[in-house]
Design a protein around this motif. Structure first.
Motif: not given
Length: 120
Positions: A43, A46-48, A50-51, A91, A93, A105, A107
């Motif tokens: 996760l 994935k979020r990193t 996306e950013t 990150v 979470i 979450v 960042l």
């Protein structure tokens, strides 16, 4: 003739020495190798991504876990390589213990200290 004997010996050795693990044993070994934070690490990546879609994740580390009565927090550091720079991202979470539903979450890009400059 020597080649036939050599190949026969190798074949016998391979057949006798090869004993596949049972499926339950293989599953147990695989399960033991997956760390408990792996799902949260995926996760975090994935979020990193996306950013920072244009950056490549080049390194990853699990910084630790903090368990509370209601929430658990997993912390990771990812190192990214962008078009013109390399940088880190912390990150964090947070998720509910009973449902593992993600609460938050966060960042945070790591500010790199300048080399060669001394503080006074």
């Amino acid at each position: 003739m020597k080649k036939i004997i050599l190949f026969s010996c190798i074949a016998c050795f391979l057949l006798i020495g090869y004993q596949p693990a049972s499926s339950s044993m293989a599953t147990q070994i695989t399960t033991q190798q997956v760390p408990s934070y792996a799902k949260w690490g995926q996760l975090a990546m994935k979020r990193t991504k996306e950013t920072y879609p244009k950056a490549e994740i080049v390194d990853y580390s699990h910084l630790g876990r903090q368990e509370g009565p209601i929430l658990t927090t997993e912390k990771f550091r990812l190192w990214l390589k962008g078009e013109d720079k390399e940088f880190g991202v912390n990150v964090t979470i947070s998720f509910y213990n009973d449902t593992e539903m993600v609460k938050e979450v966060k960042l945070e890009e790591i500010k790199r200290k300048a080399k060669g400059k001394k503080r006074r």
